[in-house]
Enzyme design. Sequence first.
Site, PDB file in Angstrom:
ATOM      1  N   LYS A  13       0.836  -1.210   0.000  1.00  6.20           N
ATOM      2  CA  LYS A  13       0.000   0.000   0.000  1.00  6.20           C
ATOM      3  C   LYS A  13       0.867   1.254   0.000  1.00  6.20           C
ATOM      4  O   LYS A  13       0.702   2.149  -0.824  1.00  6.20           O
ATOM      5  CB  LYS A  13      -0.933  -0.001   1.228  1.00  6.20           C
ATOM      6  CG  LYS A  13      -1.829  -1.226   1.299  1.00  6.20           C
ATOM      7  CD  LYS A  13      -2.747  -1.194   2.508  1.00  6.20           C
ATOM      8  CE  LYS A  13      -2.067  -1.233   3.858  1.00  6.20           C
ATOM      9  NZ  LYS A  13      -1.325  -2.486   4.140  1.00  6.20           N
ATOM     10  N   ARG A  87     -10.627   0.240   8.702  1.00  6.17           N
ATOM     11  CA  ARG A  87      -9.921  -0.985   9.007  1.00  6.17           C
ATOM     12  C   ARG A  87     -10.803  -2.028   9.679  1.00  6.17           C
ATOM     13  O   ARG A  87     -10.352  -3.123   9.938  1.00  6.17           O
ATOM     14  CB  ARG A  87      -8.781  -0.656   9.950  1.00  6.17           C
ATOM     15  CG  ARG A  87      -7.579  -1.527   9.702  1.00  6.17           C
ATOM     16  CD  ARG A  87      -6.403  -0.778  10.182  1.00  6.17           C
ATOM     17  NE  ARG A  87      -5.198  -1.512  10.145  1.00  6.17           N
ATOM     18  CZ  ARG A  87      -4.104  -1.077   9.522  1.00  6.17           C
ATOM     19  NH1 ARG A  87      -4.123   0.048   8.849  1.00  6.17           N
ATOM     20  NH2 ARG A  87      -3.007  -1.772   9.582  1.00  6.17           N
ATOM     21  N   ARG A 126      11.970  -4.748   5.392  1.00  7.12           N
ATOM     22  CA  ARG A 126      11.578  -3.365   5.075  1.00  7.12           C
ATOM     23  C   ARG A 126      12.361  -2.354   5.902  1.00  7.12           C
ATOM     24  O   ARG A 126      12.569  -2.525   7.095  1.00  7.12           O
ATOM     25  CB  ARG A 126      10.089  -3.175   5.346  1.00  7.12           C
ATOM     26  CG  ARG A 126       9.673  -1.713   5.225  1.00  7.12           C
ATOM     27  CD  ARG A 126       8.198  -1.533   5.184  1.00  7.12           C
ATOM     28  NE  ARG A 126       7.521  -2.011   6.378  1.00  7.12           N
ATOM     29  CZ  ARG A 126       6.215  -1.969   6.533  1.00  7.12           C
ATOM     30  NH1 ARG A 126       5.449  -1.496   5.565  1.00  7.12           N
ATOM     31  NH2 ARG A 126       5.664  -2.411   7.642  1.00  7.12           N
ATOM     32  N   ARG A 159      10.702  -0.552  11.356  1.00  5.72           N
ATOM     33  CA  ARG A 159       9.567  -0.240  12.222  1.00  5.72           C
ATOM     34  C   ARG A 159       9.500  -1.198  13.404  1.00  5.72           C
ATOM     35  O   ARG A 159       9.864  -2.364  13.292  1.00  5.72           O
ATOM     36  CB  ARG A 159       8.264  -0.351  11.422  1.00  5.72           C
ATOM     37  CG  ARG A 159       7.915   0.929  10.719  1.00  5.72           C
ATOM     38  CD  ARG A 159       6.770   0.826   9.761  1.00  5.72           C
ATOM     39  NE  ARG A 159       5.605   0.071  10.191  1.00  5.72           N
ATOM     40  CZ  ARG A 159       4.502  -0.048   9.464  1.00  5.72           C
ATOM     41  NH1 ARG A 159       4.424   0.560   8.291  1.00  5.72           N
ATOM     42  NH2 ARG A 159       3.477  -0.759   9.883  1.00  5.72           N
ATOM     43  N   ARG A 170      -0.401  -8.969  13.366  1.00  6.57           N
ATOM     44  CA  ARG A 170      -0.993  -7.964  12.457  1.00  6.57           C
ATOM     45  C   ARG A 170      -1.751  -8.647  11.311  1.00  6.57           C
ATOM     46  O   ARG A 170      -2.810  -8.200  10.907  1.00  6.57           O
ATOM     47  CB  ARG A 170       0.101  -7.051  11.895  1.00  6.57           C
ATOM     48  CG  ARG A 170       0.652  -6.078  12.942  1.00  6.57           C
ATOM     49  CD  ARG A 170       1.984  -5.503  12.537  1.00  6.57           C
ATOM     50  NE  ARG A 170       1.930  -4.737  11.311  1.00  6.57           N
ATOM     51  CZ  ARG A 170       2.974  -4.534  10.506  1.00  6.57           C
ATOM     52  NH1 ARG A 170       4.155  -5.050  10.800  1.00  6.57           N
ATOM     53  NH2 ARG A 170       2.843  -3.810   9.424  1.00  6.57           N
TER      54      ARG A 170
HETATM   55  P1  AP5 Z   1       4.826  -1.498   1.964  1.00  6.31           P
HETATM   56  O1  AP5 Z   1       4.384  -0.768   0.750  1.00  6.31           O
HETATM   57  O2  AP5 Z   1       5.555  -0.719   3.003  1.00  6.31           O
HETATM   58  O3  AP5 Z   1       3.604  -2.308   2.603  1.00  6.31           O
HETATM   59  P2  AP5 Z   1       2.247  -1.779   3.248  1.00  6.31           P
HETATM   60  O4  AP5 Z   1       1.115  -2.506   2.608  1.00  6.31           O
HETATM   61  O5  AP5 Z   1       2.191  -0.284   3.239  1.00  6.31           O
HETATM   62  O6  AP5 Z   1       2.437  -2.382   4.704  1.00  6.31           O
HETATM   63  P3  AP5 Z   1       2.257  -1.752   6.151  1.00  6.31           P
HETATM   64  O7  AP5 Z   1       3.024  -2.652   7.070  1.00  6.31           O
HETATM   65  O8  AP5 Z   1       2.590  -0.298   6.204  1.00  6.31           O
HETATM   66  O9  AP5 Z   1       0.729  -1.948   6.360  1.00  6.31           O
HETATM   67  P4  AP5 Z   1      -0.046  -1.968   7.671  1.00  6.31           P
HETATM   68  O10 AP5 Z   1      -1.442  -1.886   7.175  1.00  6.31           O
HETATM   69  O11 AP5 Z   1       0.257  -3.078   8.586  1.00  6.31           O
HETATM   70  O12 AP5 Z   1       0.527  -0.707   8.466  1.00  6.31           O
HETATM   71  P5  AP5 Z   1      -0.103   0.680   8.893  1.00  6.31           P
HETATM   72  O13 AP5 Z   1       0.984   1.653   8.921  1.00  6.31           O
HETATM   73  O14 AP5 Z   1      -1.337   0.995   8.133  1.00  6.31           O
HETATM   74  O15 AP5 Z   1       5.742  -2.730   1.463  1.00  6.31           O
HETATM   75  C1  AP5 Z   1       6.351  -3.608   2.398  1.00  6.31           C
HETATM   76  C2  AP5 Z   1       7.705  -4.085   1.855  1.00  6.31           C
HETATM   77  O16 AP5 Z   1       7.480  -4.853   0.672  1.00  6.31           O
HETATM   78  C3  AP5 Z   1       8.655  -2.961   1.459  1.00  6.31           C
HETATM   79  O17 AP5 Z   1       9.954  -3.360   1.822  1.00  6.31           O
HETATM   80  C4  AP5 Z   1       8.524  -2.865  -0.077  1.00  6.31           C
HETATM   81  O18 AP5 Z   1       9.736  -2.438  -0.686  1.00  6.31           O
HETATM   82  C5  AP5 Z   1       8.189  -4.301  -0.445  1.00  6.31           C
HETATM   83  N1  AP5 Z   1       7.286  -4.412  -1.602  1.00  6.31           N
HETATM   84  C6  AP5 Z   1       6.152  -3.692  -1.829  1.00  6.31           C
HETATM   85  N2  AP5 Z   1       5.556  -4.076  -2.970  1.00  6.31           N
HETATM   86  C7  AP5 Z   1       6.322  -5.088  -3.485  1.00  6.31           C
HETATM   87  C8  AP5 Z   1       6.210  -5.917  -4.653  1.00  6.31           C
HETATM   88  N3  AP5 Z   1       5.210  -5.785  -5.530  1.00  6.31           N
HETATM   89  N4  AP5 Z   1       7.169  -6.848  -4.855  1.00  6.31           N
HETATM   90  C9  AP5 Z   1       8.198  -7.013  -3.966  1.00  6.31           C
HETATM   91  N5  AP5 Z   1       8.356  -6.246  -2.841  1.00  6.31           N
HETATM   92  C10 AP5 Z   1       7.427  -5.293  -2.600  1.00  6.31           C
HETATM   93  O19 AP5 Z   1      -0.596   0.348  10.393  1.00  6.31           O
HETATM   94  C11 AP5 Z   1       0.311   0.148  11.435  1.00  6.31           C
HETATM   95  C12 AP5 Z   1      -0.437   0.145  12.761  1.00  6.31           C
HETATM   96  O20 AP5 Z   1      -1.091   1.424  12.970  1.00  6.31           O
HETATM   97  C13 AP5 Z   1      -1.570  -0.870  12.899  1.00  6.31           C
HETATM   98  O21 AP5 Z   1      -1.079  -2.153  13.276  1.00  6.31           O
HETATM   99  C14 AP5 Z   1      -2.430  -0.209  13.985  1.00  6.31           C
HETATM  100  O22 AP5 Z   1      -1.875  -0.373  15.258  1.00  6.31           O
HETATM  101  C15 AP5 Z   1      -2.351   1.269  13.620  1.00  6.31           C
HETATM  102  N6  AP5 Z   1      -3.416   1.690  12.688  1.00  6.31           N
HETATM  103  C16 AP5 Z   1      -3.225   2.210  11.438  1.00  6.31           C
HETATM  104  N7  AP5 Z   1      -4.421   2.497  10.875  1.00  6.31           N
HETATM  105  C17 AP5 Z   1      -5.362   2.142  11.779  1.00  6.31           C
HETATM  106  C18 AP5 Z   1      -6.793   2.181  11.779  1.00  6.31           C
HETATM  107  N8  AP5 Z   1      -7.485   2.642  10.709  1.00  6.31           N
HETATM  108  N9  AP5 Z   1      -7.444   1.745  12.882  1.00  6.31           N
HETATM  109  C19 AP5 Z   1      -6.778   1.301  13.965  1.00  6.31           C
HETATM  110  N10 AP5 Z   1      -5.423   1.211  14.028  1.00  6.31           N
HETATM  111  C20 AP5 Z   1      -4.724   1.648  12.944  1.00  6.31           C
END
Ligand code: AP5
Length: 223
Positions: A13, A87, A126, A159, A170
């Site tokens: 994402k 979410r 990552r 992270r 997660r």
């Molecule tokens: P990356 O693009 O960073 O992945 P991502 O989908 O953004 O993963 P996240 O870990 O950020 O998602 P998340 O939903 O867990 O975290 P969030 O910050 O929202 O890619 C990952 C890796 O893969 C990178 O190294 C990249 O280079 C590689 N890659 C990407 N695409 C590729 C491809 N096609 N091929 C090969 N490699 C690739 O949430 C974190 C925390 O915040 C949650 O756990 C929760 O505690 C809180 N939170 C956030 N939003 C909410 C909400 N709405 N409600 C409640 N709590 C929330």
Amino acid sequence: MILTLFGPPGSGKGTQAGTLCRRFHLKHLATGDLLRAEIRARTPLGLEVQAIMARGDLVSDAMVLALVEKRLVNGTTGGTLLDGFPRNLQQLDDFDRSLATRGISMTLAISLRIDDALLIGRLTGRRVCTDCNRSFNVQTHPPEVSGICDDCGGILVQRDDDKEGVIAHRLSEYHAQTRPILGALAERGILVEIDAARPIDEVRNAMFRAVDERRARIGRERA
Ligand code: AP5
């Protein structure tokens, strides 16, 4: 346009959000990034959510909705790309009502589909820029200079929640809480699923096509 991006942790994402925003003039609103910024700034909210996020749990619905609403009000002309919100079904419901008060609704939801088994390596490898949030991967997409962001020269860090035990939690939270939203969005006819196991540029092109097709459909419906 209100575009929402779904997918399990590591599905890509954040990697795709920047190019999508540039192409379609969207403001990127990533709830995880906003919460991590609060933690870095040691605000009362940041101190409250730090342990919750480190465990891989979701923070409270009301807190997240407040963060999102504040930024949607400030909105931009092209629209907003939501990444990580809504979410769970409660957040979807709250967000629908919030948008309805503005006379708008979600335009398109893109779901990045990928097997959990592929995500562990992506997440443990990552590294994220502390300045611009760009993501790298020490195995598959390393920066030109180790530990330094190619784009802005910022420092790359791992992270707190990118540890194997936390990643597993997660992923289970995603399947239990977030996936049920997808059925509701499919019924509205606004969900597009994309195979996120493909290379980054292929995933990006599929996302561009999905947005172009949705915009063309809206144009036809208005004509
Ligand atoms: P990356 O693009 O960073 O992945 P991502 O989908 O953004 O993963 P996240 O870990 O950020 O998602 P998340 O939903 O867990 O975290 P969030 O910050 O929202 O890619 C990952 C890796 O893969 C990178 O190294 C990249 O280079 C590689 N890659 C990407 N695409 C590729 C491809 N096609 N091929 C090969 N490699 C690739 O949430 C974190 C925390 O915040 C949650 O756990 C929760 O505690 C809180 N939170 C956030 N939003 C909410 C909400 N709405 N409600 C409640 N709590 C929330």
